[in-house]
Structures are given as structure tokens and as C-alpha cells.
Design a protein around this motif. Structure first.
Motif, short mmCIF file in Angstrom:
data_model
loop_
_atom_site.label_atom_id
_atom_site.label_comp_id
_atom_site.label_asym_id
_atom_site.label_seq_id
_atom_site.Cartn_x
_atom_site.Cartn_y
_atom_site.Cartn_z
N ILE A 1 0.99 7.65 7.01
CA ILE A 1 2.90 7.27 7.05
C ILE A 1 3.73 6.27 5.93
O ILE A 1 2.45 5.13 5.66
CB ILE A 1 3.80 6.03 8.48
N SER A 2 4.40 6.12 5.14
CA SER A 2 4.36 5.65 3.81
C SER A 2 4.92 4.10 4.19
O SER A 2 5.57 4.09 5.07
CB SER A 2 5.88 6.21 3.22
N PHE A 3 4.50 3.21 3.22
CA PHE A 3 4.95 2.05 3.66
C PHE A 3 6.54 1.82 3.88
O PHE A 3 6.39 0.97 4.80
CB PHE A 3 4.52 0.85 2.53
N SER A 4 7.15 2.30 2.91
CA SER A 4 8.85 2.38 3.40
C SER A 4 9.16 2.62 4.47
O SER A 4 9.60 2.49 4.85
CB SER A 4 9.95 2.52 2.16
N ALA A 5 8.48 3.41 5.09
CA ALA A 5 8.89 4.49 6.27
C ALA A 5 8.14 3.80 7.88
O ALA A 5 9.25 3.53 8.12
CB ALA A 5 7.81 5.38 6.62
N CYS A 6 7.40 3.22 7.44
CA CYS A 6 6.74 1.58 8.21
C CYS A 6 7.12 1.18 8.55
O CYS A 6 7.55 0.44 9.37
CB CYS A 6 4.89 1.66 8.19
N PRO B 11 1.05 -0.98 0.50
CA PRO B 11 -0.12 -0.17 0.27
C PRO B 11 0.90 1.57 -0.05
O PRO B 11 1.72 1.51 0.86
CB PRO B 11 -0.78 0.16 1.00
N PRO B 12 0.03 2.34 -0.84
CA PRO B 12 1.58 3.17 -0.47
C PRO B 12 1.58 4.63 0.86
O PRO B 12 2.63 4.66 1.00
CB PRO B 12 0.54 4.07 -1.24
N THR B 13 0.71 4.54 1.64
CA THR B 13 0.13 4.45 2.43
C THR B 13 -0.22 3.29 4.45
O THR B 13 -1.17 2.58 3.32
CB THR B 13 0.34 6.01 2.70
N PHE B 14 0.11 4.02 5.19
CA PHE B 14 -0.55 3.54 6.27
C PHE B 14 -0.80 4.25 7.14
O PHE B 14 -0.69 5.43 6.84
CB PHE B 14 0.09 2.07 6.99
N PRO C 55 11.00 -7.08 7.79
CA PRO C 55 10.40 -5.90 7.22
C PRO C 55 10.96 -6.72 5.28
O PRO C 55 10.04 -6.14 5.05
CB PRO C 55 11.75 -4.86 7.35
N LEU C 56 11.54 -7.52 4.93
CA LEU C 56 11.95 -8.54 4.32
C LEU C 56 10.37 -9.23 3.78
O LEU C 56 10.23 -9.07 2.94
CB LEU C 56 13.24 -8.75 4.10
N LEU C 57 9.95 -10.19 4.58
CA LEU C 57 8.56 -10.68 4.40
C LEU C 57 7.75 -9.73 4.54
O LEU C 57 6.29 -10.13 3.84
CB LEU C 57 8.85 -11.28 5.57
N ALA C 58 8.00 -8.75 5.79
CA ALA C 58 6.25 -8.30 5.21
C ALA C 58 5.95 -7.05 4.47
O ALA C 58 5.32 -6.79 3.48
CB ALA C 58 6.14 -7.00 7.14
#
Length: 332
Positions: free
Chosen positions: A112-117, A29-32, A180-183
Motif C-alpha cells: 500500500i503506498s505511503f499516501s494511500a496508507c 517510504p514509497p510503500t508499506f 496523518p500530518l504528524l505521521a
């Protein structure tokens, strides 16, 4: 009539563009959206006050420890090197989470962006594992200082301390990396709303609609492996320390020697107690209100960074004397 799940009844909290997409199908998703403390939204402003004070004390306290140790060459010993490592981990964990919490409480800034999360998830958990490893290193330092004091400087030389620090950092950074890799591979098609105040691992996993057995079991393995191994090593060190203390002939000597370990033991209790409660409520507290889950997880993030420098500042004579010296100089 079937009740709508809570996570899908919060459209009024979201921007219009987000409320329409909170049940879309997406892999990344683009953001959470972080809800803060679900169920206590009306009290967010009042909750933010102790959070802000705690964070300010954590930053001031840990930076003070770092500056004191850096400036005073008499404190350039393994115990204080490990204390500086502890201060850095506390600063990273608290800074990775608390400012975002405060932005939620004060400005309703929930996105919060997906990558930042995922980055927040990684830094929070990896530095928590590093902190546990630092406690083991501190226990080793106390063991050598009490059980073999004449060889302390030789056993824990600067090169040995550097190797221990590298091992602690590598363990924490690599063992959490699969999280985070699996998520990032799971499909999030239920909602992008996280019922938490930061991107905690289990809170993020609950949003996935695919089979997350691997992540669940690996998360359980990491929690048990790190906690059991580190607690065992710390207990083993203190068993030997207590045996050495009880061999001392005088009661005053026994109390003074044990006093050198009191700061370390207090810090361990402050860090492990909320971590244990957080782990148990996530895994087994299925009937515990969600706001209680989140508050316990926040306590795990908030309490140690604030209390660790206070404990060492009060209980460690060298640091206490340096602090008093600073205030006396300013007062004259």
C-alpha cells in the motif's frame, strides 16, 4: 544468541525488491506492506470468508436503509436523518479497510503506498469519530422526543439537524487531521512492514524511529476526549429520558417509550464495546498476542457496519414495515 525481531523475519513474504529495502532509512517510504493478521497467515483464506460475508451484509444493509429513507417522505425526520448519517459513516469505514484486507487474504496483495496508507488511516479514524458524534445526536433526538414531544419538530428543525450534522462532520474531520500530518513527518528507518491488516494509527506509529511522543499523547487525548465527552452527553440524555419514563403512570407506556430507545442503545453497545477493547489492548495489553490485537481492531471495523442496519431494521417498526412491504410486493 539474540533473536531477530519478527518484523525483520518476513523477507520470504516480500517481493525481492522490497525485502532488500525493508530496513532502509527513509522519511516517507514509497510503500508499506500490510501483513494481514500476523501469526495466522495460514488461516487467511478461511478468515476471509466471514470478512467477505460481513462486508457484503454491511453494504446491502446500509444501502437499503438509505434507499428506504430517501423514498419514503414519512421517514424524513431527525431520527432517520441521523440514521442515514450513521449508514454513510459505516459504509466509508468498512469500504476504506475491508476490500484491502480481502486483497491481502486472497491475492497476497500486501503493498500500500505511503499516501494511500495515510488516507486510509485518516478516513478510518475520522469517520469513527463522526460515528460517535452521531450517537450523541441520536441521544439528543430521543431526549427531545420523549421529554418534550410537543416541541420536537420545532426544536430539531431541518436547519438545526443540518447544523448538528455539520458540527459532527467538522469535529471528526479536524480532530483527526493531525494524525496523518504528524505521521508524514516522522522518519521510518526500522521497517516498512505494518503488523496489521489496515493502516491503524498505532500500528503505523510503531514503525517510526524518531521521538513520536507528540503523536502518542495526541492520540491518547483524542481517544479520551471523544469517548469521555460523548459517553457523558449520552448518559446525561438517558438520565433525563429515564426520569421522564418513570414518571409515566402505566407500565405498558413505560415499556413502549423505552422501546423507542432500545435500537439506539444496542447500536451504542455494538460500536463502543469493541472500540474499548481495541483501545485497551493497544495501550495496556503488551503481553497479548499480536494476532489478538489485530482481530479486535478488525472486529471494531467489521461488526458495527453489519449489525447497525440489522438492529434498526428489526427494532424500528417503520423501517421493518417498509422492508416487509418490499418483500410482499416482490412475492406477489
Amino acid at each position: 544468541m539474540q533473536q531477530t525481531p519478527f518484523c525483520l523475519r518476513v523477507g520470504h513474504l516480500l517481493p525481492e525488491s522490497m525485502s532488500d529495502s525493508n530496513t532502509s532509512d527513509f522519511t516517507n517510504p514509497p510503500t508499506f506492506l500490510l501483513l494481514g493478521i500476523p501469526g495466522l497467515e495460514g488461516a487467511h483464506f478461511w478468515i476471509s470468508i466471514p470478512f467477505c460475508i460481513t462486508y457484503a451484509l454491511a453494504v446491502i444493509g446500509n444501502l437499503t436503509i438509505l434507499l428506504i429513507v430517501k423514498k419514503d417522505s414519512s421517514l424524513h425526520w431527525p431520527m432517520y436523518y441521523f440514521l442515514c448519517m450513521l449508514a454513510v459513516t459505516d459504509l466509508v469505514v468498512s469500504t476504506a479497510t475491508i476490500p484491502k484486507m480481502l486483497s491481502i487474504f486472497w491475492f497476497n496483495s500486501r503493498e500500500i503506498s505511503f499516501s494511500a496508507c495515510l488516507a486510509q488511516l485518516y478516513f478510518t479514524h475520522s469517520f469513527s469519530v463522526m460515528e460517535s458524534g452521531i450517537f450523541v445526536a441520536m441521544a439528543l433526538d430521543r431526549y427531545v422526543a420523549i421529554c418534550d414531544p410537543l416541541r420536537h419538530s420545532m426544536t430539531l428543525s431541518n436547519s438545526v439537524v443540518a447544523k448538528i450534522a455539520l458540527a459532527v462532520v467538522l469535529r471528526g474531520s479536524t480532530i483527526i487531521l493531525p494524525h496523518p500530518l504528524l505521521a508524514s513527518q516522522w522518519q521510518y528507518c526500522r521497517t516498512n512492514i505494518i503488523l496489521h491488516s489496515y493502516c491503524e494509527h498505532m500500528a503505523v506509529l510503531k514503525l517510526a524511529c524518531t521521538d513520536i511522543t507528540i503523536s502518542n499523547y495526541y492520540g491518547l487525548f483524542v481517544a479520551l476526549f471523544v469517548s469521555i465527552l460523548d459517553v457523558f452527553l449520552i448518559a446525561l440524555s438517558y438520565t433525563q429520558i429515564l426520569r421522564a419514563i418513570f414518571r409515566l403512570p402505566k407500565k405498558e407506556a413505560r415499556l413502549k417509550t423505552f422501546g423507542t430507545c432500545s435500537s439506539h442503545l444496542c447500536v451504542i453497545l455494538v460500536s463502543y464495546t469493541p472500540a474499548l477493547f481495541s483501545f485497551l489492548t493497544h495501550r495496556f495489553g503488551h503481553h497479548v498476542p499480536i494476532y489478538f490485537h489485530v482481530l479486535i481492531a478488525n472486529l471494531y471495523i467489521l461488526a458495527p457496519p453489519m449489525l447497525n442496519p440489522i438492529i434498526y431494521g428489526v427494532r424500528t417498526k417503520q423501517i421493518r414495515d417498509k422492508l416487509l412491504g418490499i418483500f410482499v410486493q416482490k412475492g406477489t
